[in-house]
Design a protein around this motif. Structure first.
Motif, PDB file in Angstrom:
ATOM      1  N   ASP A 126      -5.381  -8.238  -4.783  1.00  9.28           N
ATOM      2  CA  ASP A 126      -4.207  -7.764  -4.042  1.00  9.28           C
ATOM      3  C   ASP A 126      -4.621  -6.495  -3.296  1.00  9.28           C
ATOM      4  O   ASP A 126      -4.877  -5.459  -3.913  1.00  9.28           O
ATOM      5  CB  ASP A 126      -3.073  -7.479  -5.024  1.00  9.28           C
ATOM      6  N   GLU A 128      -3.009  -4.427  -1.551  1.00  7.53           N
ATOM      7  CA  GLU A 128      -2.093  -3.290  -1.705  1.00  7.53           C
ATOM      8  C   GLU A 128      -2.397  -2.502  -2.973  1.00  7.53           C
ATOM      9  O   GLU A 128      -2.342  -1.278  -2.983  1.00  7.53           O
ATOM     10  CB  GLU A 128      -0.647  -3.782  -1.732  1.00  7.53           C
ATOM     11  N   LYS A 155      -3.123 -10.354   1.113  1.00  2.06           N
ATOM     12  CA  LYS A 155      -2.048  -9.502   1.647  1.00  2.06           C
ATOM     13  C   LYS A 155      -2.603  -8.520   2.692  1.00  2.06           C
ATOM     14  O   LYS A 155      -2.254  -7.321   2.699  1.00  2.06           O
ATOM     15  CB  LYS A 155      -1.336  -8.749   0.517  1.00  2.06           C
ATOM     16  N   ASP A 157      -1.947  -8.225   5.695  1.00  3.11           N
ATOM     17  CA  ASP A 157      -0.948  -7.722   6.643  1.00  3.11           C
ATOM     18  C   ASP A 157      -0.228  -6.490   6.105  1.00  3.11           C
ATOM     19  O   ASP A 157       0.567  -5.872   6.819  1.00  3.11           O
ATOM     20  CB  ASP A 157       0.068  -8.827   6.973  1.00  3.11           C
ATOM     21  N   GLN A 158      -0.525  -6.106   4.862  1.00  2.05           N
ATOM     22  CA  GLN A 158       0.164  -4.980   4.245  1.00  2.05           C
ATOM     23  C   GLN A 158      -0.650  -3.690   4.255  1.00  2.05           C
ATOM     24  O   GLN A 158      -0.125  -2.629   3.911  1.00  2.05           O
ATOM     25  CB  GLN A 158       0.525  -5.331   2.797  1.00  2.05           C
ATOM     26  N   VAL A 159      -1.934  -3.776   4.617  1.00  2.00           N
ATOM     27  CA  VAL A 159      -2.795  -2.586   4.591  1.00  2.00           C
ATOM     28  C   VAL A 159      -3.626  -2.520   5.868  1.00  2.00           C
ATOM     29  O   VAL A 159      -3.775  -3.508   6.591  1.00  2.00           O
ATOM     30  CB  VAL A 159      -3.728  -2.582   3.359  1.00  2.00           C
ATOM     31  N   SER A 184      -4.161 -13.856   4.163  1.00  2.00           N
ATOM     32  CA  SER A 184      -2.781 -13.735   3.695  1.00  2.00           C
ATOM     33  C   SER A 184      -2.396 -15.096   3.135  1.00  2.00           C
ATOM     34  O   SER A 184      -2.284 -16.069   3.890  1.00  2.00           O
ATOM     35  CB  SER A 184      -1.833 -13.344   4.825  1.00  2.00           C
TER      36      SER A 184
END
Length: 330
Positions: A126, A128, A155, A157-159, A184
């Motif tokens: 993960d 994030e 993920k 697109d979150q960092v 993702s």
């Protein structure tokens, strides 16, 4: 309906073939197009890293239950994907964490056992959360596992990209990964690159399963897992992990429907009341959601009957572990 979750056979399958012959020939992919590849890929990671979501994405169908609750996956679920001329069997393993209970120990042992039995290991991180806690512990554990490994950062697109590059560099300093991918699981971004790589990297050999099979999970067990997912989604703040679902009755009816009876096991009367809900509202909602999804997978009407039973300390019962596909730890 067979007990194994399969898609409909292709119309071109010769009618009247013996089932064993059909299963055998299903693994033959026109030999004039070159060799086939096949193998098992163990997907490991910390709890809630997105393993089940990614397996469902790569297989192209739901074979593993998904919940925002940690430690949802309890046993190995195999999802079967075809990509180019390769059959890739993804092993969705329980999340690895520091175990406290007997069930925890069984899940973690199962995850590491699946990794050591695979042709390839995919570590899902993960992005994030990064390489903290359980993720760092898993990296250290991978030093003792000798199969080829790939790193998959989820993920993305979150960092930021800089954070991703730092994570990739730090992880590869601990374990020499064959390749690093950034994806993702939710949107599918980057997943095609993972499939391309695995299809080429897995060893040459015949396929293990018929072309139209997407899981080796018996339908009775998948139905129980779907109900357990709906139980978690409905009662995630109220009902603890001390619950388990078993399919105890499965009857194909003459009208083409199927009658399914399942039991939700809990450890105390207070948990039974939570599972039932006020005036039975909770169990009705869980039943409706599970029945709808099971019916969609079976492509036939489903009559689902749920019962809640108290079985104290079921987490110490070897029979319950066998039902879940786990080895009972002594």
């Amino acid at each position: 309906m067979t007990d194994m979750m399969t898609e409909d056979h292709k119309d071109s399958a010769a009618s009247g073939q013996d089932a064993a012959v059909e299963a055998e020939t299903a693994t033959d992919v026109s030999q004039d197009k070159g060799p086939t590849h096949s193998g098992f890929v163990a997907m490991i990671g910390a709890t809630n890293a997105g393993k089940s979501t990614l397996v469902n994405r790569l297989v192209g169908a739901k074979v593993s239950i998904v919940s925002h609750k940690v430690q949802t996956t309890r046993a190995i679920v195999r999802g079967i994907a075809i990509h180019d001329r390769a059959q890739i069997v993804f092993m969705d393993t329980p999340g690895i964490f520091k175990p406290r209970r007997r069930l925890d120990r069984a899940m973690v042992t199962t995850a590491w056992g699946g990794a050591k039995d695979a042709d390839f290991i995919m570590l899902l991180v993960d992005s994030e959360r990064g390489l903290k806690g359980d993720a760092q512990m898993i990296l250290e554990g991978l030093k003792e596992v000798h199969q080829p490994k790939i790193l998959v950062l989820n993920k993305i697109d979150q960092v930021s990209r800089d954070v991703l590059l730092q994570l990739a560099s730090a992880a590869n300093e601990v374990v020499p990964f064959e390749r690093t991918f950034m994806i993702s699981a939710l949107t599918g971004s980057g997943c095609e690159d993972v499939m391309d790589y695995l299809a080429a990297a897995l060893p040459e050999g015949p396929w293990y399963y018929p072309e139209d099979q997407i899981s080796d999970l018996p339908m009775r067990q998948l139905a129980a897992e779907i109900t357990r997912e709906k139980l978690f989604l409905r009662l995630h703040q109220e009902l603890p992990y001390s619950s388990h679902v078993e399919t105890e009755g499965w009857e194909e009816k003459k009208d083409g429907s199927v009658r399914i009876e399942q039991v939700i096991y809990v450890e105390r009367d207070s948990q039974k009341k939570i599972a039932l809900g006020k005036n039975g509202d909770a169990i009705k909602a869980i039943s409706m959601a599970a029945r709808k999804e099971i019916s969609e997978i079976l492509e036939q009407p489903v009559h689902l009957f749920l019962f809640v039973k108290v079985r104290e300390n079921w987490g110490d019962d070897p029979e319950r572990f066998r039902e879940m596909g786990l080895e009972f730890p002594r």
